[in-house]
Write a protein that holds these residues in place. Structure first.
Motif, PDB file in Angstrom:
ATOM      1  N   LYS A  16       0.844  -1.209   0.000  1.00  0.00           N
ATOM      2  CA  LYS A  16       0.000   0.000   0.000  1.00  0.00           C
ATOM      3  C   LYS A  16       0.881   1.262   0.000  1.00  0.00           C
ATOM      4  N   ALA A  17       1.860   1.278   0.897  1.00  0.00           N
ATOM      5  CA  ALA A  17       2.753   2.445   0.996  1.00  0.00           C
ATOM      6  C   ALA A  17       3.582   2.574  -0.285  1.00  0.00           C
ATOM      7  N   ARG A  18       4.070   1.433  -0.790  1.00  0.00           N
ATOM      8  CA  ARG A  18       4.893   1.474  -2.007  1.00  0.00           C
ATOM      9  C   ARG A  18       4.095   2.042  -3.179  1.00  0.00           C
ATOM     10  N   ASN A  19       2.837   1.584  -3.318  1.00  0.00           N
ATOM     11  CA  ASN A  19       1.994   2.078  -4.420  1.00  0.00           C
ATOM     12  C   ASN A  19       1.713   3.568  -4.285  1.00  0.00           C
ATOM     13  N   LYS A  20       1.533   4.020  -3.036  1.00  0.00           N
ATOM     14  CA  LYS A  20       1.263   5.444  -2.813  1.00  0.00           C
ATOM     15  C   LYS A  20       2.483   6.290  -3.193  1.00  0.00           C
ATOM     16  N   ILE A  21       3.676   5.791  -2.863  1.00  0.00           N
ATOM     17  CA  ILE A  21       4.902   6.543  -3.189  1.00  0.00           C
ATOM     18  C   ILE A  21       5.104   6.572  -4.714  1.00  0.00           C
ATOM     19  N   ALA A  22       4.806   5.457  -5.365  1.00  0.00           N
ATOM     20  CA  ALA A  22       4.908   5.443  -6.839  1.00  0.00           C
ATOM     21  C   ALA A  22       3.923   6.456  -7.432  1.00  0.00           C
ATOM     22  N   LYS A  23       2.733   6.489  -6.878  1.00  0.00           N
ATOM     23  CA  LYS A  23       1.689   7.418  -7.359  1.00  0.00           C
ATOM     24  C   LYS A  23       2.149   8.876  -7.200  1.00  0.00           C
ATOM     25  N   VAL A  24       2.750   9.182  -6.066  1.00  0.00           N
ATOM     26  CA  VAL A  24       3.221  10.555  -5.812  1.00  0.00           C
ATOM     27  C   VAL A  24       4.331  10.914  -6.803  1.00  0.00           C
ATOM     28  N   CYS A  25       5.236   9.972  -7.040  1.00  0.00           N
ATOM     29  CA  CYS A  25       6.322  10.231  -7.997  1.00  0.00           C
ATOM     30  C   CYS A  25       5.741  10.544  -9.380  1.00  0.00           C
ATOM     31  N   LEU A  30       7.462  12.450 -12.631  1.00  0.00           N
ATOM     32  CA  LEU A  30       8.657  11.628 -12.828  1.00  0.00           C
ATOM     33  C   LEU A  30       8.318  10.409 -13.683  1.00  0.00           C
ATOM     34  N   THR A  31       9.321   9.876 -14.338  1.00  0.00           N
ATOM     35  CA  THR A  31       9.172   8.710 -15.219  1.00  0.00           C
ATOM     36  C   THR A  31       9.690   7.459 -14.509  1.00  0.00           C
ATOM     37  N   ARG A  32       8.887   6.382 -14.539  1.00  0.00           N
ATOM     38  CA  ARG A  32       9.345   5.133 -13.897  1.00  0.00           C
ATOM     39  C   ARG A  32      10.302   4.412 -14.849  1.00  0.00           C
ATOM     40  N   VAL A  33      11.524   4.067 -14.329  1.00  0.00           N
ATOM     41  CA  VAL A  33      12.519   3.410 -15.188  1.00  0.00           C
ATOM     42  C   VAL A  33      12.899   2.025 -14.668  1.00  0.00           C
ATOM     43  N   GLN A  34      12.460   1.712 -13.499  1.00  0.00           N
ATOM     44  CA  GLN A  34      12.694   0.395 -12.924  1.00  0.00           C
ATOM     45  C   GLN A  34      11.624   0.183 -11.863  1.00  0.00           C
ATOM     46  N   LYS A  88      11.375  -2.770 -20.479  1.00  0.00           N
ATOM     47  CA  LYS A  88       9.956  -2.696 -20.874  1.00  0.00           C
ATOM     48  C   LYS A  88       9.406  -1.296 -20.572  1.00  0.00           C
ATOM     49  N   LEU A  89      10.039  -0.632 -19.569  1.00  0.00           N
ATOM     50  CA  LEU A  89       9.546   0.690 -19.164  1.00  0.00           C
ATOM     51  C   LEU A  89      10.275   1.813 -19.900  1.00  0.00           C
ATOM     52  N   ASN A  91      12.757   3.277 -23.038  1.00  0.00           N
ATOM     53  CA  ASN A  91      13.379   3.151 -24.367  1.00  0.00           C
ATOM     54  C   ASN A  91      14.308   4.352 -24.584  1.00  0.00           C
ATOM     55  N   ASP A  92      15.020   4.343 -25.710  1.00  0.00           N
ATOM     56  CA  ASP A  92      16.009   5.397 -25.955  1.00  0.00           C
ATOM     57  C   ASP A  92      15.362   6.779 -25.948  1.00  0.00           C
ATOM     58  N   GLU A  93      14.118   6.834 -26.437  1.00  0.00           N
ATOM     59  CA  GLU A  93      13.441   8.129 -26.521  1.00  0.00           C
ATOM     60  C   GLU A  93      13.281   8.737 -25.120  1.00  0.00           C
ATOM     61  N   ILE A  94      12.871   7.879 -24.167  1.00  0.00           N
ATOM     62  CA  ILE A  94      12.700   8.368 -22.789  1.00  0.00           C
ATOM     63  C   ILE A  94      14.061   8.778 -22.216  1.00  0.00           C
ATOM     64  N   LEU A  95      15.068   7.896 -22.415  1.00  0.00           N
ATOM     65  CA  LEU A  95      16.393   8.178 -21.834  1.00  0.00           C
ATOM     66  C   LEU A  95      16.984   9.456 -22.411  1.00  0.00           C
ATOM     67  N   SER A  96      16.717   9.690 -23.718  1.00  0.00           N
ATOM     68  CA  SER A  96      17.331  10.877 -24.349  1.00  0.00           C
ATOM     69  C   SER A  96      16.785  12.160 -23.717  1.00  0.00           C
TER      70      SER A  96
END
Lengths: 99, 99
Positions: A16-25, A30-34, A88-89, A91-96
């Motif tokens: 629950k806490a982990r999902n909430k922190i991901a949601k806030v990010c 912010l972009t999830r990369v891992q 999967k999350l 690609n080069d476009e995001i990293l660039s």
């Protein structure tokens, strides 16, 4: 207002806490990369705000959250080896956008 | 030669490889602050050297290694929340060397 490139990493026991922190990010743009890593550009005051929010959502006795602020030069020198990014999350476009 | 503050984090599956990477981090003069986190000051060429060594020691299909370079200003703004540091490994005296 100066902005920084933020790298947020966390190790949170409770789903629950982990999902909430991901949601806030995500809310902070912010972009999830891992699985437990987010990247993105933040104004410095928003970086500190995000830290306060994480502190409210986490269990300080069991969880860890790392918030790393980078200037562009340092950010470019980050080395991510092996499975550091989830292909999967990310690609080069995001990293660039960042590197 | 410019130096940076380096923050190395890794997630290594095999004990043998993990121990070797920890040994290399110690050899490069870094301080262990959590089970799989080392901190310390490195010349920039040594930072890149360390990344190469980690690449040789790890299994890129299963493991992750993050090498973060910081200038002093950014380093001071890092936020480590909860169990980010292992209090058995890290005391104020060690942290004051970096922060």
């Amino acid at each position: 207002m100066s902005s920084i490139l933020a790298w947020i990493m966390y190790d949170i026991v409770e789903d629950k806490a982990r999902n909430k922190i991901a949601k806030v990010c995500k809310k902070y743009g912010l972009t999830r990369v891992q699985y437990s890593i987010f990247l993105g550009r933040l104004d410095t005051n928003r970086f500190d705000e995000l830290a306060e929010l994480c502190l409210d959502l986490m269990d300080e006795d069991t969880d860890s959250v790392y918030l790393f602020p980078f200037c562009q030069d340092d950010f470019r020198r980050i080395q991510v080896l092996g499975q550091g990014f989830d292909k999967k999350l990310v690609n080069d476009e995001i990293l660039s956008k960042f590197f």
